[in-house]
Motif scaffolding. Structure first.
Motif: not given
Length: 144
Positions: A50-53, A72-78, A92-103, A119-125
């Motif tokens: 989430g942006f606020n995190e 249910g939400a679309i076209n959100m800035d990231t 541990t991994t040291k190369d984790m990328d995250f997209v930040l958006f409004d959660l 705080h977030g969602i861990i996805g298929a990537d």
């Protein structure tokens, strides 16, 4: 042979999951040394925070041209944050990328079901990169 013994013998690390009343699976992890709660979501293409995190996890982020959609939400800035440390217990991994958006829409749904926000969602990537195996019967997953 049990799945756990077999998969751990092949170098996978076991991570327990808590099943929420919403049907989501929750686990705790650290980003850049700071603990947070995350939903494991095989339907999410990318892991997100989430942006606020952003300041909570000391994320260094940059603007992204990607627009997010989901739940249910679309076209959100990231924004995007690259090469973060991500730790689950002793793994541990040291190369984790995250997209930040409004959660907020995700956390509102959890709150309505009397669950705590995440705080977030861990996805298929992440799941694909670390060869994850999910054991729904035992409420856990394994990563390598």
């Amino acid at each position: 042979m049990q799945l756990r013994k077999f998969i751990e013998a092949h170098g996978f690390y076991r991570i327990p999951l808590k099943k929420l009343i919403t049907g989501h699976y929750l686990f705790s992890a650290k980003i850049n040394g700071v603990i947070g709660n995350f939903i494991l979501d095989t339907g999410a293409s990318t892991s997100c925070i989430g942006f606020n995190e952003s300041s909570h996890f000391s994320l260094i982020s940059e603007d992204s041209i990607i627009k997010a959609a989901g739940a249910g939400a679309i076209n959100m800035d990231t924004m995007i944050s690259l090469k973060n440390t991500f730790a689950i217990e002793n793994w541990t991994t040291k190369d984790m990328d995250f997209v930040l958006f409004d959660l907020s829409h995700v956390n509102e749904a959890l709150t309505q079901a009397n669950e705590k926000p995440v705080h977030g969602i861990i996805g298929a990537d992440f799941l694909k990169h670390h060869r994850a195996v999910i054991d729904y019967g035992r409420n856990c997953f394994y990563v390598k």
